[in-house]
Design a protein around this motif. Structure first.
Motif, PDB file in Angstrom:
ATOM      1  N   ASP A  90      -8.345  -0.854   7.926  1.00 21.27           N
ATOM      2  CA  ASP A  90      -9.761  -0.938   8.265  1.00 21.27           C
ATOM      3  C   ASP A  90     -10.146  -2.406   8.326  1.00 21.27           C
ATOM      4  OD1 ASP A  90     -12.520  -0.939   8.428  1.00 21.27           O
ATOM      5  OD2 ASP A  90     -12.799   0.562   6.847  1.00 21.27           O
ATOM      6  N   GLY A  91     -10.382  -2.896   9.543  1.00 22.32           N
ATOM      7  CA  GLY A  91     -10.741  -4.295   9.722  1.00 22.32           C
ATOM      8  C   GLY A  91     -12.122  -4.636   9.206  1.00 22.32           C
ATOM      9  N   ASN A  92     -12.941  -3.603   8.960  1.00 18.11           N
ATOM     10  CA  ASN A  92     -14.251  -3.807   8.358  1.00 18.11           C
ATOM     11  C   ASN A  92     -15.088  -4.790   9.190  1.00 18.11           C
ATOM     12  OD1 ASN A  92     -16.163  -3.274   6.358  1.00 18.11           O
ATOM     13  ND2 ASN A  92     -15.425  -4.903   5.027  1.00 18.11           N
ATOM     14  N   GLY A  93     -14.810  -4.849  10.503  1.00 21.63           N
ATOM     15  CA  GLY A  93     -15.558  -5.731  11.390  1.00 21.63           C
ATOM     16  C   GLY A  93     -15.024  -7.151  11.466  1.00 21.63           C
ATOM     17  N   TYR A  94     -13.960  -7.446  10.764  1.00 23.36           N
ATOM     18  CA  TYR A  94     -13.394  -8.797  10.736  1.00 23.36           C
ATOM     19  C   TYR A  94     -12.350  -8.991  11.843  1.00 23.36           C
ATOM     20  CZ  TYR A  94     -15.840  -9.575   6.362  1.00 23.36           C
ATOM     21  OH  TYR A  94     -16.809  -9.718   5.408  1.00 23.36           O
ATOM     22  N   THR A  95     -11.822 -10.212  11.929  1.00 22.43           N
ATOM     23  CA  THR A  95     -10.865 -10.588  12.961  1.00 22.43           C
ATOM     24  C   THR A  95      -9.525 -10.950  12.346  1.00 22.43           C
ATOM     25  OG1 THR A  95     -12.624 -11.418  14.399  1.00 22.43           O
ATOM     26  CG2 THR A  95     -10.397 -12.253  14.828  1.00 22.43           C
ATOM     27  N   ALA A 133       0.842  -1.199   0.000  1.00 19.16           N
ATOM     28  CA  ALA A 133       0.000   0.000   0.000  1.00 19.16           C
ATOM     29  C   ALA A 133       0.875   1.248   0.000  1.00 19.16           C
ATOM     30  CB  ALA A 133      -0.892   0.006   1.225  1.00 19.16           C
ATOM     31  N   ASN A 134       0.393   2.255  -0.673  1.00 13.80           N
ATOM     32  CA  ASN A 134       1.091   3.541  -0.673  1.00 13.80           C
ATOM     33  C   ASN A 134       0.628   4.364   0.521  1.00 13.80           C
ATOM     34  OD1 ASN A 134       2.499   3.135  -3.132  1.00 13.80           O
ATOM     35  ND2 ASN A 134       0.620   3.589  -4.262  1.00 13.80           N
ATOM     36  N   ALA A 135       1.462   5.322   0.931  1.00  9.23           N
ATOM     37  CA  ALA A 135       1.109   6.192   2.049  1.00  9.23           C
ATOM     38  C   ALA A 135      -0.243   6.844   1.788  1.00  9.23           C
ATOM     39  CB  ALA A 135       2.188   7.245   2.255  1.00  9.23           C
ATOM     40  N   GLY A 136      -1.059   6.922   2.818  1.00 11.83           N
ATOM     41  CA  GLY A 136      -2.358   7.562   2.703  1.00 11.83           C
ATOM     42  C   GLY A 136      -3.462   6.627   2.245  1.00 11.83           C
ATOM     43  N   GLU A 137      -3.109   5.423   1.840  1.00 16.00           N
ATOM     44  CA  GLU A 137      -4.117   4.487   1.364  1.00 16.00           C
ATOM     45  C   GLU A 137      -4.802   3.781   2.523  1.00 16.00           C
ATOM     46  OE1 GLU A 137      -2.568   3.153  -3.054  1.00 16.00           O
ATOM     47  OE2 GLU A 137      -2.212   1.795  -1.379  1.00 16.00           O
ATOM     48  N   ILE A 185      -6.340   0.047   3.645  1.00 18.52           N
ATOM     49  CA  ILE A 185      -6.435  -1.387   3.400  1.00 18.52           C
ATOM     50  C   ILE A 185      -7.667  -1.863   4.147  1.00 18.52           C
ATOM     51  CG2 ILE A 185      -5.358  -3.641   3.813  1.00 18.52           C
ATOM     52  CD1 ILE A 185      -2.648  -2.137   3.741  1.00 18.52           C
ATOM     53  N   VAL A 186      -8.593  -2.497   3.421  1.00 21.57           N
ATOM     54  CA  VAL A 186      -9.843  -2.948   4.020  1.00 21.57           C
ATOM     55  C   VAL A 186      -9.897  -4.470   3.965  1.00 21.57           C
ATOM     56  CG1 VAL A 186     -12.372  -2.814   3.911  1.00 21.57           C
ATOM     57  CG2 VAL A 186     -10.979  -0.835   3.233  1.00 21.57           C
ATOM     58  N   LEU A 187     -10.091  -5.086   5.132  1.00 24.45           N
ATOM     59  CA  LEU A 187     -10.238  -6.541   5.155  1.00 24.45           C
ATOM     60  C   LEU A 187     -11.605  -6.925   4.593  1.00 24.45           C
ATOM     61  CD1 LEU A 187      -8.755  -7.662   8.609  1.00 24.45           C
ATOM     62  CD2 LEU A 187      -7.617  -7.447   6.408  1.00 24.45           C
ATOM     63  N   VAL A 188     -11.635  -8.027   3.868  1.00 26.03           N
ATOM     64  CA  VAL A 188     -12.893  -8.518   3.313  1.00 26.03           C
ATOM     65  C   VAL A 188     -13.245  -9.891   3.878  1.00 26.03           C
ATOM     66  CG1 VAL A 188     -12.747  -7.133   1.210  1.00 26.03           C
ATOM     67  CG2 VAL A 188     -11.728  -9.421   1.259  1.00 26.03           C
ATOM     68  N   ASP A 189     -12.435 -10.361   4.828  1.00 23.49           N
ATOM     69  CA  ASP A 189     -12.668 -11.642   5.474  1.00 23.49           C
ATOM     70  C   ASP A 189     -11.779 -11.706   6.714  1.00 23.49           C
ATOM     71  OD1 ASP A 189     -13.570 -14.190   6.003  1.00 23.49           O
ATOM     72  OD2 ASP A 189     -12.911 -15.053   4.097  1.00 23.49           O
ATOM     73  N   ASN A 190     -11.990 -12.708   7.556  1.00 27.39           N
ATOM     74  CA  ASN A 190     -11.106 -12.941   8.687  1.00 27.39           C
ATOM     75  C   ASN A 190      -9.743 -13.377   8.167  1.00 27.39           C
ATOM     76  OD1 ASN A 190     -13.121 -12.379  10.621  1.00 27.39           O
ATOM     77  ND2 ASN A 190     -13.926 -14.448  10.394  1.00 27.39           N
ATOM     78  N   VAL A 191      -8.676 -13.021   8.900  1.00 30.40           N
ATOM     79  CA  VAL A 191      -7.313 -13.321   8.474  1.00 30.40           C
ATOM     80  C   VAL A 191      -6.570 -13.988   9.619  1.00 30.40           C
ATOM     81  CG1 VAL A 191      -5.123 -12.307   7.710  1.00 30.40           C
ATOM     82  CG2 VAL A 191      -7.275 -11.292   6.964  1.00 30.40           C
ATOM     83  N   THR A 192      -5.801 -15.033   9.308  1.00 31.45           N
ATOM     84  CA  THR A 192      -4.916 -15.656  10.291  1.00 31.45           C
ATOM     85  C   THR A 192      -3.489 -15.512   9.788  1.00 31.45           C
ATOM     86  OG1 THR A 192      -6.597 -17.238  10.987  1.00 31.45           O
ATOM     87  CG2 THR A 192      -4.313 -17.796  11.491  1.00 31.45           C
ATOM     88  N   LEU A 193      -2.616 -14.953  10.640  1.00 26.15           N
ATOM     89  CA  LEU A 193      -1.225 -14.726  10.256  1.00 26.15           C
ATOM     90  C   LEU A 193      -0.282 -15.433  11.222  1.00 26.15           C
ATOM     91  CD1 LEU A 193      -1.265 -10.879   9.530  1.00 26.15           C
ATOM     92  CD2 LEU A 193      -1.319 -12.729   7.865  1.00 26.15           C
ATOM     93  N   GLY A 194       0.753 -16.050  10.671  1.00 24.01           N
ATOM     94  CA  GLY A 194       1.787 -16.681  11.472  1.00 24.01           C
ATOM     95  C   GLY A 194       3.011 -15.813  11.603  1.00 24.01           C
ATOM     96  N   GLU A 195       3.004 -14.663  10.918  1.00 27.84           N
ATOM     97  CA  GLU A 195       4.106 -13.701  10.981  1.00 27.84           C
ATOM     98  C   GLU A 195       3.561 -12.346  11.392  1.00 27.84           C
ATOM     99  OE1 GLU A 195       6.327 -13.573   7.364  1.00 27.84           O
ATOM    100  OE2 GLU A 195       6.597 -15.741   7.296  1.00 27.84           O
ATOM    101  N   ILE A 196       4.445 -11.477  11.854  1.00 26.73           N
ATOM    102  CA  ILE A 196       4.050 -10.135  12.282  1.00 26.73           C
ATOM    103  C   ILE A 196       3.614  -9.302  11.071  1.00 26.73           C
ATOM    104  CG2 ILE A 196       4.856  -7.995  13.348  1.00 26.73           C
ATOM    105  CD1 ILE A 196       6.941  -9.728  14.853  1.00 26.73           C
TER     106      ILE A 196
END
Length: 187
Positions: free
Chosen positions: A28-33, A1-5, A7-18
């Protein structure tokens, strides 16, 4: 993403890295987890103006939102964050930061932990939950560590829940101040 943009989640996300935010963006989590199995769920790094909003963070590691390396202006709005140690941590390397937390629900041992000098944290209309899962050490919902010289945590319209032998506020810094609804917190 560029500065000022944004990012909107469209589903729940699971990450194993930071997840590292190192630009001035809105997440914007858009209500997701966001579920994280990394030691830290989100690192905000560098001199950025970042916003994290409308997101649930379930961090199995030690920190949900971690400000490091000069993070400067961070807004946390409508976020539910749970971590083993710190829901929000401001590391010593993020001195001079301004953090606004609003309409959020934060859970951890030292729930909001500040180790950075010259840093101002405001918490409004939120819930801060301290969970004391050990008898070894007493924890605090709000903590200014010894390195947090000239730093403040200002709390308004917020419910602070503590467990076990923990306390609402702990100030180790000689020049740090935690204020809850206009009154200096007992330390």
């Amino acid at each position: 993403a560029n500065a000022g943009e944004t990012i909107v989640l469209v589903d729940n996300v699971t990450l194993g890295e930071i997840l590292t935010i190192n630009k001035s963006i809105t997440l914007d989590g858009n209500g997701y987890t966001l579920t994280s199995t990394a030691a830290r769920a989100i690192n905000v790094s560098g001199a950025v103006a970042a916003t994290i909003k409308d997101l649930t963070i379930e961090a199995s590691g030690e920190r949900a939102i971690n400000l490091i390396q000069g993070a400067s202006n961070v807004t946390i709005s409508n976020v539910k964050a749970t971590a083993a140690n710190y829901a929000v941590n401001v590391a010593a390397s993020a001195a001079g930061s301004t953090i606004e937390i609003e309409n959020s629900d934060l859970t951890g041992l030292n729930t909001v932990n500040v180790a950075a000098a010259n840093t101002n944290v405001t918490i409004d209309n939120s819930v801060v939950n301290n969970v004391d899962n050990t008898a070894v050490e007493n924890y605090a919902a709000l903590k200014l560590s010894i390195e947090a010289e000239n730093s403040t945590i200002t709390v308004t319209n917020t419910t602070i829940n503590v467990a076990g032998d923990s306390v609402k506020a702990s100030v180790s810094s000689e020049t740090g101040i935690i204020t809850i609804d206009g009154t200096d917190a007992e330390v």
